[in-house]
Design a protein around this motif. Structure first.
Motif, PDB file in Angstrom:
ATOM      1  N   LYS A  52       1.065  -1.279  -0.188  1.00 34.39           N
ATOM      2  CA  LYS A  52       0.109  -0.005  -0.036  1.00 34.39           C
ATOM      3  C   LYS A  52       0.908   1.165  -0.123  1.00 34.39           C
ATOM      4  O   LYS A  52       0.641   2.281  -0.765  1.00 34.39           O
ATOM      5  CB  LYS A  52      -0.835   0.115   1.208  1.00 34.39           C
ATOM      6  CG  LYS A  52      -2.142   1.182   1.343  1.00 34.39           C
ATOM      7  CD  LYS A  52      -2.654   1.074   2.585  1.00 34.39           C
ATOM      8  CE  LYS A  52      -3.586   2.190   2.683  1.00 34.39           C
ATOM      9  NZ  LYS A  52      -4.247   2.255   3.773  1.00 34.39           N
ATOM     10  N   ALA A  53       1.984   1.312   0.480  1.00 40.19           N
ATOM     11  CA  ALA A  53       2.896   2.495   0.729  1.00 40.19           C
ATOM     12  C   ALA A  53       3.424   2.851  -0.778  1.00 40.19           C
ATOM     13  O   ALA A  53       3.751   3.805  -0.806  1.00 40.19           O
ATOM     14  CB  ALA A  53       3.962   2.052   1.630  1.00 40.19           C
ATOM     15  N   ASP A  54       3.511   1.857  -1.636  1.00 47.72           N
ATOM     16  CA  ASP A  54       4.013   2.058  -2.880  1.00 47.72           C
ATOM     17  C   ASP A  54       3.033   2.793  -3.621  1.00 47.72           C
ATOM     18  O   ASP A  54       3.546   3.859  -4.596  1.00 47.72           O
ATOM     19  CB  ASP A  54       4.143   0.722  -3.971  1.00 47.72           C
ATOM     20  CG  ASP A  54       5.269   0.013  -3.137  1.00 47.72           C
ATOM     21  OD1 ASP A  54       6.147   0.405  -2.277  1.00 47.72           O
ATOM     22  OD2 ASP A  54       5.179  -1.318  -3.338  1.00 47.72           O
ATOM     23  N   LEU A  55       1.919   2.830  -3.448  1.00 46.95           N
ATOM     24  CA  LEU A  55       0.784   3.762  -4.175  1.00 46.95           C
ATOM     25  C   LEU A  55       1.099   5.200  -3.645  1.00 46.95           C
ATOM     26  O   LEU A  55       0.818   6.087  -4.551  1.00 46.95           O
ATOM     27  CB  LEU A  55      -0.452   3.349  -3.889  1.00 46.95           C
ATOM     28  CG  LEU A  55      -1.233   2.256  -4.599  1.00 46.95           C
ATOM     29  CD1 LEU A  55      -2.643   1.989  -3.905  1.00 46.95           C
ATOM     30  CD2 LEU A  55      -1.382   2.801  -6.100  1.00 46.95           C
ATOM     31  N   LEU A  56       1.453   5.546  -2.427  1.00 50.26           N
ATOM     32  CA  LEU A  56       1.794   6.934  -1.956  1.00 50.26           C
ATOM     33  C   LEU A  56       2.965   7.746  -3.128  1.00 50.26           C
ATOM     34  O   LEU A  56       3.040   8.957  -3.104  1.00 50.26           O
ATOM     35  CB  LEU A  56       2.358   6.944  -0.708  1.00 50.26           C
ATOM     36  CG  LEU A  56       1.279   6.354   0.360  1.00 50.26           C
ATOM     37  CD1 LEU A  56       1.851   6.416   1.626  1.00 50.26           C
ATOM     38  CD2 LEU A  56      -0.121   7.158   0.311  1.00 50.26           C
ATOM     39  N   THR A  57       3.749   7.035  -3.424  1.00 45.69           N
ATOM     40  CA  THR A  57       5.021   7.446  -4.015  1.00 45.69           C
ATOM     41  C   THR A  57       4.685   7.157  -5.777  1.00 45.69           C
ATOM     42  O   THR A  57       5.404   7.267  -6.626  1.00 45.69           O
ATOM     43  CB  THR A  57       6.049   6.853  -3.912  1.00 45.69           C
ATOM     44  OG1 THR A  57       6.188   5.475  -4.207  1.00 45.69           O
ATOM     45  CG2 THR A  57       6.532   7.274  -2.420  1.00 45.69           C
ATOM     46  N   ALA A  58       3.383   6.623  -6.330  1.00 50.15           N
ATOM     47  CA  ALA A  58       3.433   6.626  -7.683  1.00 50.15           C
ATOM     48  C   ALA A  58       3.280   7.655  -8.258  1.00 50.15           C
ATOM     49  O   ALA A  58       2.489   8.443  -7.987  1.00 50.15           O
ATOM     50  CB  ALA A  58       2.009   5.492  -7.776  1.00 50.15           C
ATOM     51  N   ARG A  59       3.759   7.773  -9.630  1.00 48.51           N
ATOM     52  CA  ARG A  59       3.449   9.053 -10.415  1.00 48.51           C
ATOM     53  C   ARG A  59       2.718   8.463 -11.532  1.00 48.51           C
ATOM     54  O   ARG A  59       2.889   7.405 -12.522  1.00 48.51           O
ATOM     55  CB  ARG A  59       5.204   9.168 -11.174  1.00 48.51           C
ATOM     56  CG  ARG A  59       4.884  10.470 -11.812  1.00 48.51           C
ATOM     57  CD  ARG A  59       6.631  10.794 -12.184  1.00 48.51           C
ATOM     58  NE  ARG A  59       7.301  10.106 -13.020  1.00 48.51           N
ATOM     59  CZ  ARG A  59       7.201  10.154 -14.104  1.00 48.51           C
ATOM     60  NH1 ARG A  59       6.683  10.796 -14.842  1.00 48.51           N
ATOM     61  NH2 ARG A  59       8.051   9.006 -14.530  1.00 48.51           N
ATOM     62  N   VAL A  60       1.388   9.434 -11.641  1.00 47.08           N
ATOM     63  CA  VAL A  60       0.718   9.207 -12.906  1.00 47.08           C
ATOM     64  C   VAL A  60       1.378   9.809 -14.246  1.00 47.08           C
ATOM     65  O   VAL A  60       1.744  10.829 -14.200  1.00 47.08           O
ATOM     66  CB  VAL A  60      -0.605   9.808 -12.465  1.00 47.08           C
ATOM     67  CG1 VAL A  60      -1.748   9.668 -13.526  1.00 47.08           C
ATOM     68  CG2 VAL A  60      -1.231   9.372 -11.293  1.00 47.08           C
ATOM     69  N   ILE A  61       1.175   8.863 -15.285  1.00 49.81           N
ATOM     70  CA  ILE A  61       1.686   9.107 -16.268  1.00 49.81           C
ATOM     71  C   ILE A  61       0.578   9.513 -17.186  1.00 49.81           C
ATOM     72  O   ILE A  61       0.766  10.843 -17.672  1.00 49.81           O
ATOM     73  CB  ILE A  61       2.190   7.869 -17.168  1.00 49.81           C
ATOM     74  CG1 ILE A  61       3.304   7.203 -16.227  1.00 49.81           C
ATOM     75  CG2 ILE A  61       2.586   8.036 -18.631  1.00 49.81           C
ATOM     76  CD1 ILE A  61       3.813   5.885 -17.018  1.00 49.81           C
ATOM     77  N   ASP A  62      -0.530   8.848 -17.414  1.00 47.61           N
ATOM     78  CA  ASP A  62      -1.647   9.374 -17.976  1.00 47.61           C
ATOM     79  C   ASP A  62      -2.670   8.240 -18.216  1.00 47.61           C
ATOM     80  O   ASP A  62      -2.630   7.190 -17.682  1.00 47.61           O
ATOM     81  CB  ASP A  62      -1.497   9.931 -19.532  1.00 47.61           C
ATOM     82  CG  ASP A  62      -2.293  11.114 -19.850  1.00 47.61           C
ATOM     83  OD1 ASP A  62      -3.349  11.251 -19.311  1.00 47.61           O
ATOM     84  OD2 ASP A  62      -1.881  11.877 -20.893  1.00 47.61           O
ATOM     85  N   GLN A  63      -4.003   8.998 -18.436  1.00 42.85           N
ATOM     86  CA  GLN A  63      -5.176   8.131 -18.801  1.00 42.85           C
ATOM     87  C   GLN A  63      -4.766   7.105 -20.088  1.00 42.85           C
ATOM     88  O   GLN A  63      -4.392   7.571 -20.970  1.00 42.85           O
ATOM     89  CB  GLN A  63      -6.548   8.612 -18.872  1.00 42.85           C
ATOM     90  CG  GLN A  63      -7.750   7.598 -19.079  1.00 42.85           C
ATOM     91  CD  GLN A  63      -9.058   8.248 -19.237  1.00 42.85           C
ATOM     92  OE1 GLN A  63      -8.952   9.242 -19.689  1.00 42.85           O
ATOM     93  NE2 GLN A  63     -10.087   7.720 -18.687  1.00 42.85           N
ATOM     94  N   VAL A  64      -5.161   5.668 -20.121  1.00 45.22           N
ATOM     95  CA  VAL A  64      -5.095   5.069 -21.195  1.00 45.22           C
ATOM     96  C   VAL A  64      -6.376   4.381 -21.824  1.00 45.22           C
ATOM     97  O   VAL A  64      -7.020   3.692 -20.967  1.00 45.22           O
ATOM     98  CB  VAL A  64      -3.919   3.612 -20.922  1.00 45.22           C
ATOM     99  CG1 VAL A  64      -3.635   2.852 -22.233  1.00 45.22           C
ATOM    100  CG2 VAL A  64      -2.532   4.215 -20.584  1.00 45.22           C
TER     101      VAL A  64
END
Length: 814
Positions: free
Chosen positions: A536-548
Motif C-alpha cells: 500500500k505504501a508504494d501507491l503513495l509514491t506512484a507517479r501518474v503518467i496518463d489515462q490509457v
C-alpha cells in the motif's frame, strides 16, 4: 521411584466421567427427558425451564414408573446406573425401537444434578417420589410436591452441573439455551403429531408463567408444521409415502421456498439426525434443478420461463421438507454419540437411491427438472469414463417405488437423448436434450457440430471480406459511417511474432528483457527469481503518467519490497475498480462507525442514532411469514436491526402471540405485514427499489434462525474487550464489518459500483492523480468492492538508476 500400578477407577469417578459425557448441557438434559416420555407412550408433554436457576422439569401422561423401579434408580453409583425398561438382552441392542436403551439418562442426571422423580402407574393408588443428588438418595417415599391424579411421570432437575462449575461458565447464554430447547421440542413435535407439547419459561416474577410454546395434537406432519411456523412455507405441499423394499419414506415436500435451511427436518426411525450425506443427497438434487430460482414465494407461483431478468442479489430459495425414513432397526447403529443424532447405516446405497429418486420425481412432476427417459436403461455406454447417475423406471420421469422385494439400484450412463416438450402456454413444441438440458423449437433444424460451426463461420467471414463494398447501397454506407455503433473495432496491438523482420530485430533485446521480467527472472540473470509484490505504501509514491484508452490509469510505481533495492514498474490501475473501492469504503465507514457507536451507546445505556437515517413519510409495509414476524418480536433481533439503522413500527400486541400459542383458525394465509419507518440513508434509494427491503429483512432473520449467536453476540458482547474507544484508528470500522448483514453489504457494493467512474469516461491527468490519492487512503486499495483486482503490473523496468539494454521507443507501438 516406585513403578505405577494399574488400578480400577473408584465407582464415584466412573459414574461422574460417564455422566459428564452423556449430559453436556441443560438442553441435552431436557432432550433426554422428553425422549423418555415419548418411550413411555405419553400424549401430553409439558416442559418448564429456568436457565438462570439451572432448573427444569418435564411432566408427561405416560405409563409411569413403579415404586420398585424408582428404588433401583435410587441405589446410586454402579448399582443404580443401568436401570431401564427398554433393553434386557445383548441381542436387543440390534433391534432398537425406542429412544432410550442404555438406562443411563436418569442416573447421569443424579450425578450432575439434583434429581427428583414423581410417578404413578395405572395400578398404583398414590404417587411415589425419589430424590437423588450426587449418587446419594435424599428421599424415597410418597410424593409431596408433584402429586398426580392420573398415571404419568414428572422429572424435576435442580441445581444442574453444581459439581461442574467450569461447564456452567462455558454454558450458552439463557436466550440461546431456550432457543435450542425450543428447537428440540419442535423437532419432536413434527415427527410425533399425535403428541401435544408445551414449553414455559419459569423464571418470571409474575404470577402467570411465560408460555413460550404450545403445540396441540394434529393429524399429520404438515398440520404440525403449520401450527409451528404458519402456512407461509407450506401453502403448496406434496405428501410423501414411498416404499423401497423394507425401507419407507414418509412426510412432505413443499413447493414454497425458504430463505434458510432451518426448515429441513430429516429423521431415521423418528430420531432427528444431524446433517450428513443424506442431507447432501437431497440438497444436490435441488441444486441441480431450477427450484432455487422458481420456487413459490410470497407473490405466488412464479413462471418457470420468466422474461424478467432475475436480480443477481436475489436470495436463492432453499427447500422445505419434513421426511422420516423407516429403516429396519438391525440396519442402523446410533450408538456413536450420546445425542444419538449421528448414525451408521448398513445399506446406505439403497437409502440414497430412495431419497434421490423421490426428490427427482417431485422436481420433475412440478417442472423444476427435465424428465429423464427410461430408454437409456436399455443402452450400453461406449465409454466407461462417463459419469453415472440415477435414472427412473418409467416414462413419466420418476421412479416407480415398488412395495415388493428390494430391487437393485437403478442407474444408467449419460446418453444424448432428445425428448419433445410442449409449452402449455403457447402450444409450441420444443426438442430437449436430456443430457445437457438445451432446447430448440422443433421447427428449427438441429444445430451443427462445433467443428463444423467454426469452419462455417470462418468461411462466411472470408466470403464477406472478399465481397465488393460497392455492392452495398449508398444510403446504407452513409448510415453506417454516420453511426458510431457500427464503427470498426480498433486493431489489436501487434505481437512480437507479427512485427516485420526489421522491427523484430530492432526490438528483440527490449522484448527479451520484458519477457524475462514477466516470468519473474531478474535482468541479466536467468536463474535468480525476483518477485515484485506491491504494498500500500508504494501507491503513495506512484507517479501518474496518463489515462490509457479511457479505461486505465498508467502509473510508474517503485517496489520498495524488492530484495535487491528499489525497483520500478509500469502498472495499470482500473479506473472503475479504483473509484468503486473509494466509494464503497466511504459508504461502509459511515455505516460501520455508526454501528460501533450505537453498540457502545447501548452498552453504556445512552441514546443511539449515530447512523444517518431516512425517516419514511409513510411506513413501508413488508410481507413476512408468521414465523418470521414472531422472530422479529425478539428484542435482541430488533436491537440488532436498530444498530444498523432499521426501525420498525411497534405494535400494541406482541408480535407472534397467536402463533406462539398455536392458534390457527384455518383461514389465515400464513403471512403478516410489518412496517418499517426508518432506514439508513446511505442505501435508502436502493432499499426502496423492488423488494430489496423485504429481502434484506428476511435474509437477516434467516441468518438469525440458522445461527442465533449472530444476533445475541452482537448485542451482548460486541467490542467489550476494547479499552480505548477513542483511539485514532482510521480503520477501526473494519471490526464492525464482520457483523454487517450480507444483504446490506451487497447493497452498498451495488451502489458503489453503479455510481463509480465507468469505462470510456474521460479523465484529465489531475483527476487521475486525485483518484490515485484517494485510492491510497483506502484499506484495500488493490481490489474492487467485489474482490476483483484493481491494479495490474504491465512492465518491470528494473532498479532505479540502472539501465538495462536500450530504451524502448514507445512511438513504435502507436
Amino acid at each position: 521411584m516406585q513403578e505405577p500400578t494399574i488400578e480400577p477407577l473408584p465407582a464415584v469417578t466412573r459414574t461422574k466421567l460417564r455422566s459428564t459425557q452423556i449430559l453436556t448441557s441443560l438442553s441435552q438434559v431436557v432432550s433426554e427427558l422428553i425422549q423418555n416420555s415419548l418411550d413411555a407412550g405419553a400424549r401430553q408433554i409439558d416442559v418448564g425451564v429456568d436457565c438462570e436457576e439451572w432448573m427444569c422439569w418435564v411432566r408427561d401422561d405416560g405409563s409411569g414408573m413403579s415404586k420398585d423401579g424408582m428404588d433401583i434408580l435410587g441405589r446410586g453409583l454402579e448399582e443404580g446406573r443401568y436401570g431401564t425398561s427398554k433393553a434386557y438382552a445383548p441381542d436387543s441392542l440390534d433391534d432398537l425401537s425406542t429412544f432410550g436403551f442404555r438406562g443411563e439418562a436418569l442416573a447421569s442426571c443424579a450425578d450432575v444434578c439434583c434429581l427428583e422423580i414423581a410417578s404413578r402407574t395405572a395400578r398404583a393408588r398414590q404417587t411415589w417420589s425419589v430424590i437423588v443428588k450426587g449418587s446419594k438418595t435424599l428421599y424415597n417415599g410418597a410424593a409431596v410436591r408433584w402429586k398426580r391424579e392420573a398415571p404419568g411421570t414428572t422429572v424435576c432437575i435442580r441445581d444442574a452441573f453444581y459439581n461442574l462449575p467450569v461447564r456452567r461458565l462455558s454454558h450458552p447464554a439463557a436466550a440461546r439455551t431456550l432457543a435450542v430447547i425450543r428447537h428440540e421440542i419442535e423437532a419432536f413435535a413434527l415427527v410425533f403429531p399425535s403428541v401435544s407439547f408445551t414449553l414455559e419459561n419459569t423464571h418470571s416474577g409474575k404470577d402467570e408463567k411465560d408460555m413460550l410454546l404450545r403445540i396441540p395434537k394434529t393429524a399429520s406432519m404438515t398440520a404440525a408444521f403449520r401450527h409451528l411456523y404458519g402456512k407461509a412455507l407450506v401453502q403448496h405441499v406434496e405428501d410423501i409415502d414411498e416404499t423401497f423394499g423394507d425401507l419407507k419414506l414418509q412426510g412432505f415436500l413443499s413447493l414454497d421456498g425458504a430463505q434458510s435451511k432451518a426448515y429441513q427436518f430429516l429423521y431415521i426411525n423418528r430420531h432427528p439426525i444431524s446433517p450428513c450425506d443424506l442431507h447432501h443427497a437431497i440438497e444436490s438434487k435441488f441444486d441441480s434443478s431450477s427450484f432455487a430460482k422458481h420456487a413459490f414465494d410470497e407473490e405466488g407461483e412464479t413462471s418457470l420461463r420468466s422474461s424478467v431478468r432475475r436480480s443477481p442479489r436475489k436470495a436463492e430459495k432453499k427447500p422445505v421438507y419434513v421426511l422420516n425414513l423407516t429403516v429396519p432397526p438391525q440396519q442402523v447403529d446410533n450408538c456413536l454419540e450420546p445425542a444419538k443424532a449421528s448414525v451408521h447405516l448398513r445399506d446406505k446405497n439403497a437409502i440414497m437411491t430412495l431419497l434421490s429418486s423421490t426428490i427427482q420425481a417431485f422436481l420433475t412432476r412440478h417442472g423444476f427438472a427435465a424428465p429423464i427417459s427410461s430408454k437409456a436403461l436399455d443402452r450400453a455406454s461406449p465409454s466407461p469414463r462417463k459419469r453415472r447417475k440415477y435414472d427412473f423406471a418409467d416414462d413419466s420421469g420418476y421412479a416407480e417405488v415398488s412395495r415388493g422385494p428390494s430391487p437393485e439400484p437403478l442407474y444408467t450412463r449419460e446418453e444424448t437423448e432428445e425428448l419433445l416438450w410442449t409449452d402449455p402456454h403457447t402450444g409450441q413444441i420444443y426438442v430437449v436434450d436430456t443430457r445437457t438440458g438445451n432446447s430448440r423449437p422443433q421447427s428449427e433444424p438441429p444445430p451443427i457440430a462445433s467443428g463444423q460451426a467454426r469452419q462455417s463461420r470462418t468461411l462466411s467471414r472470408r466470403q464477406a471480406a472478399k465481397a465488393d463494398k460497392s455492392a452495398m447501397p449508398e444510403w446504407m454506407q452513409e448510415a453506417l459511417e454516420a453511426n458510431d455503433i457500427y464503427a470498426a473495432t480498433e486493431e489489436k496491438i501487434p505481437h512480437l511474432t507479427h512485427l516485420p523482420a526489421a522491427d523484430a530485430e530492432r526490438h528483440s533485446c527490449q522484448f527479451a528483457d520484458y519477457l524475462r521480467a514477466a516470468r519473474g527472472q531478474a535482468y541479466g540473470d536467468s536463474t535468480t527469481a525476483s518477485a515484485h509484490r506491491f504494498q500500500k505504501a508504494d501507491l503513495l509514491t506512484a507517479r501518474v503518467i496518463d489515462q490509457v484508452d479511457r479505461k486505465f490509469i498508467a502509473c510508474l510505481m517503485a517496489d520498495s519490497s524488492s530484495a535487491v533495492g528499489s525497483s520500478r514498474s509500469v502498472v495499470l490501475i482500473d479506473q472503475h475498480a479504483a473509484d468503486e473501492r473509494v466509494r464503497v469504503e466511504r459508504f461502509l465507514k459511515e455505516l460501520c462507525f455508526g454501528y460501533l457507536s450505537n453498540v457502545a451507546a447501548k452498552q453504556e445505556e445512552e441514546g443511539g442514532g449515530f447512523i444517518r437515517l431516512r425517516e419514511l413519510t409513510r411506513p413501508v409495509p413488508i410481507l413476512l411469514s408468521r414465523h418470521e414476524e414472531r422472530q422479529l418480536g425478539d428484542e435482541a433481533i430488533r436491537e440488532a436491526f436498530r444498530h444498523w439503522g432499521f426501525h420498525f413500527v411497534d405494535k400494541a400486541e406482541p408480535l407472534g402471540t397467536q402463533l406462539e400459542l398455536g392458534v390457527d383458525d384455518g383461514s389465515s394465509s400464513g403471512y403478516s405485514q410489518v412496517f418499517v419507518r426508518c432506514i439508513p440513508e446511505v442505501v435508502g434509494d436502493k432499499l426502496l427499489q423492488d423488494d430489496e427491503l423485504r429481502d434484506l429483512v428476511k435474509g437477516v432473520l434467516a441468518k438469525a434462525e440458522t445461527d442465533p449467536s449472530f444476533i445475541h453476540h452482537v448485542v451482548e458482547h460486541e467490542d467489550r474487550d476494547e479499552e480505548d474507544e477513542e483511539e485514532e484508528d482510521e480503520f477501526r470500522w473494519l471490526r464492525a464489518l464482520r457483523r454487517c448483514p450480507q444483504q446490506l453489504l451487497e447493497l452498498v457494493n451495488s451502489k458503489a459500483c453503479r455510481g463509480a467512474i465507468m469505462f470510456n469516461d474521460t479523465l484529465t491527468k489531475q483527476q487521475c492523480e486525485k483518484l490515485v490519492a484517494q485510492l491510497c487512503a483506502t484499506a484495500f486499495p488493490f481490489q474492487c468492492a467485489h474482490g476483483r483486482p484493481s491494479l495490474v503490473p504491465l512492465i518491470h523496468l528494473g532498479e532505479v538508476g540502472v539501465r538495462s539494454g536500450r530504451l524502448c521507443s514507445w512511438s513504435e507501438f502507436h
